[in-house]
Scaffold this motif. Sequence first.
Motif, PDB file in Angstrom:
ATOM      1  N   THR A  96       6.496   4.758  -0.074  1.00 20.54           N
ATOM      2  CA  THR A  96       6.315   4.537  -1.514  1.00 20.54           C
ATOM      3  C   THR A  96       5.207   5.412  -2.062  1.00 20.54           C
ATOM      4  OG1 THR A  96       7.071   2.239  -1.325  1.00 20.54           O
ATOM      5  CG2 THR A  96       5.780   2.816  -3.275  1.00 20.54           C
ATOM      6  N   ILE A  97       4.067   5.428  -1.377  1.00 19.28           N
ATOM      7  CA  ILE A  97       2.927   6.223  -1.835  1.00 19.28           C
ATOM      8  C   ILE A  97       3.278   7.711  -1.851  1.00 19.28           C
ATOM      9  CG2 ILE A  97       0.585   6.959  -1.259  1.00 19.28           C
ATOM     10  CD1 ILE A  97       0.728   4.183  -2.440  1.00 19.28           C
ATOM     11  N   GLU A  98       3.949   8.190  -0.828  1.00 14.00           N
ATOM     12  CA  GLU A  98       4.302   9.613  -0.752  1.00 14.00           C
ATOM     13  C   GLU A  98       5.239  10.017  -1.884  1.00 14.00           C
ATOM     14  OE1 GLU A  98       5.750  10.090   3.214  1.00 14.00           O
ATOM     15  OE2 GLU A  98       3.748  10.363   4.063  1.00 14.00           O
ATOM     16  N   VAL A  99       6.140   9.123  -2.283  1.00  9.48           N
ATOM     17  CA  VAL A  99       7.009   9.397  -3.427  1.00  9.48           C
ATOM     18  C   VAL A  99       6.183   9.495  -4.708  1.00  9.48           C
ATOM     19  CG1 VAL A  99       8.837   8.446  -4.899  1.00  9.48           C
ATOM     20  CG2 VAL A  99       9.083   8.387  -2.411  1.00  9.48           C
ATOM     21  N   VAL A 123      -6.487  11.819  -4.490  1.00  9.16           N
ATOM     22  CA  VAL A 123      -5.967  11.225  -3.265  1.00  9.16           C
ATOM     23  C   VAL A 123      -7.083  11.131  -2.229  1.00  9.16           C
ATOM     24  CG1 VAL A 123      -4.291  11.420  -1.384  1.00  9.16           C
ATOM     25  CG2 VAL A 123      -3.666  12.192  -3.688  1.00  9.16           C
ATOM     26  N   VAL A 124      -7.268   9.930  -1.668  1.00  5.52           N
ATOM     27  CA  VAL A 124      -8.198   9.734  -0.560  1.00  5.52           C
ATOM     28  C   VAL A 124      -7.393   9.216   0.618  1.00  5.52           C
ATOM     29  CG1 VAL A 124     -10.241   8.521   0.288  1.00  5.52           C
ATOM     30  CG2 VAL A 124     -10.127   9.234  -2.108  1.00  5.52           C
ATOM     31  N   LEU A 125      -7.163  10.080   1.594  1.00  4.42           N
ATOM     32  CA  LEU A 125      -6.366   9.734   2.761  1.00  4.42           C
ATOM     33  C   LEU A 125      -7.226   8.970   3.774  1.00  4.42           C
ATOM     34  CD1 LEU A 125      -4.551  13.154   3.217  1.00  4.42           C
ATOM     35  CD2 LEU A 125      -3.647  11.108   2.103  1.00  4.42           C
ATOM     36  N   GLN A 126      -6.576   8.480   4.847  1.00  5.79           N
ATOM     37  CA  GLN A 126      -7.320   7.772   5.885  1.00  5.79           C
ATOM     38  C   GLN A 126      -8.331   8.686   6.548  1.00  5.79           C
ATOM     39  OE1 GLN A 126      -5.321   5.260   8.712  1.00  5.79           O
ATOM     40  NE2 GLN A 126      -3.591   4.945   7.343  1.00  5.79           N
ATOM     41  N   LEU A 137      -4.580   2.887  -6.913  1.00  3.56           N
ATOM     42  CA  LEU A 137      -3.551   2.279  -6.071  1.00  3.56           C
ATOM     43  C   LEU A 137      -4.077   2.276  -4.650  1.00  3.56           C
ATOM     44  CD1 LEU A 137      -0.815   1.007  -5.729  1.00  3.56           C
ATOM     45  CD2 LEU A 137       0.191   3.273  -5.502  1.00  3.56           C
ATOM     46  N   LEU A 138      -4.290   1.082  -4.129  1.00  3.18           N
ATOM     47  CA  LEU A 138      -4.951   0.874  -2.845  1.00  3.18           C
ATOM     48  C   LEU A 138      -3.955   0.339  -1.818  1.00  3.18           C
ATOM     49  CD1 LEU A 138      -7.588   0.183  -1.073  1.00  3.18           C
ATOM     50  CD2 LEU A 138      -7.510  -2.027  -2.244  1.00  3.18           C
ATOM     51  N   PHE A 197      -5.341   7.448  -5.516  1.00  6.97           N
ATOM     52  CA  PHE A 197      -4.686   6.798  -4.391  1.00  6.97           C
ATOM     53  C   PHE A 197      -5.702   6.638  -3.263  1.00  6.97           C
ATOM     54  CE2 PHE A 197      -1.142   8.895  -6.549  1.00  6.97           C
ATOM     55  CZ  PHE A 197      -0.199   7.879  -6.597  1.00  6.97           C
ATOM     56  N   LEU A 198      -5.873   5.393  -2.795  1.00  3.12           N
ATOM     57  CA  LEU A 198      -6.782   5.098  -1.684  1.00  3.12           C
ATOM     58  C   LEU A 198      -5.957   4.535  -0.531  1.00  3.12           C
ATOM     59  CD1 LEU A 198      -9.821   3.334  -3.418  1.00  3.12           C
ATOM     60  CD2 LEU A 198      -9.727   5.662  -2.534  1.00  3.12           C
TER      61      LEU A 198
END
Length: 290
Positions: free
Chosen positions: A51-54, A86-89, A190-191, A161-162
């Motif tokens: 979902t996030i990648e879309v 965007v904040v990735l892991q 969006l977390l 995006f977190l």
Amino acid sequence: MVKIKDGLVLDVEGLRMRYGATDVLHDVTFQARPGEVLALLGPNGAGKTTTIEVLEGFRARSAGRVEVLGEDPARADESWRARVGVVLQSWRDHGKWRVRELLAHLGSCYTGYTEPWDADELVAAVGLTAQANQKIRTLSGGQRRRLDVAIGIVGRPELLFLDEPTVGFDPEARREFHGLVRALGDTTVLLTTHDLHEAESLADRIVVLDGGRIIADGTADELAKLIVGEDEVRWTHDGRRFTRSTTESTRFAFDLFREHGDEITELEVRRSSLEDTYIALVRRAEETSR
């Protein structure tokens, strides 16, 4: 700049993703408004990452309508991407870069699209002034995560995006990070997280995914009403400690005082938590799908 429609930063309707003959997302529909912190929860394999990648424009959907900041991310251009953080892991390490010089360099990439943060102001905003001239590889885990957020917001995004932002954090670092997120102001967030206490602390609204379907959408209190959970009432009477589980904790406590008055001490009520509600929702969804 495209204006968002109907006051919606995210407007997702009937999102579907299929790999071969397998559907991993089924009719996913939800919205988010400006300044809202939305938590996306679900067990592993629920469809959160897809979902996030879309939404980020990194993956093409199979069907459905998706608008992010008023545009379809599958067709959005660089000016749209400049409005998204965007904040990735985890990030690839930036080696010998120093904190301030990296943020200054990244900020320059937004010139012509947005008005980026001044590097010194951004360093101060994320609490890294003392580390401004420090090499990134020497930062602690908590400091590095603050830098990750700075990288994500350097262009002053309207949407951030977190993804699992506090994995591996100790309690103090987690608390500091939560304070940083709350200070983002009008930025919509969006977390995604597996930490239900984090979701309860930060999110204005929670969307729960399971098996590629949304099984709940609302505030923590609204979700709790979907499941009639039992509260735990504890009290002391005549030197003895008692515990009772009940769905009518307020009435039960009132009856205790009416019957025993000042003889009741150390009364406490532990209400159903978001974790209790989440587990119950997922179990109910799994039982229904069998």
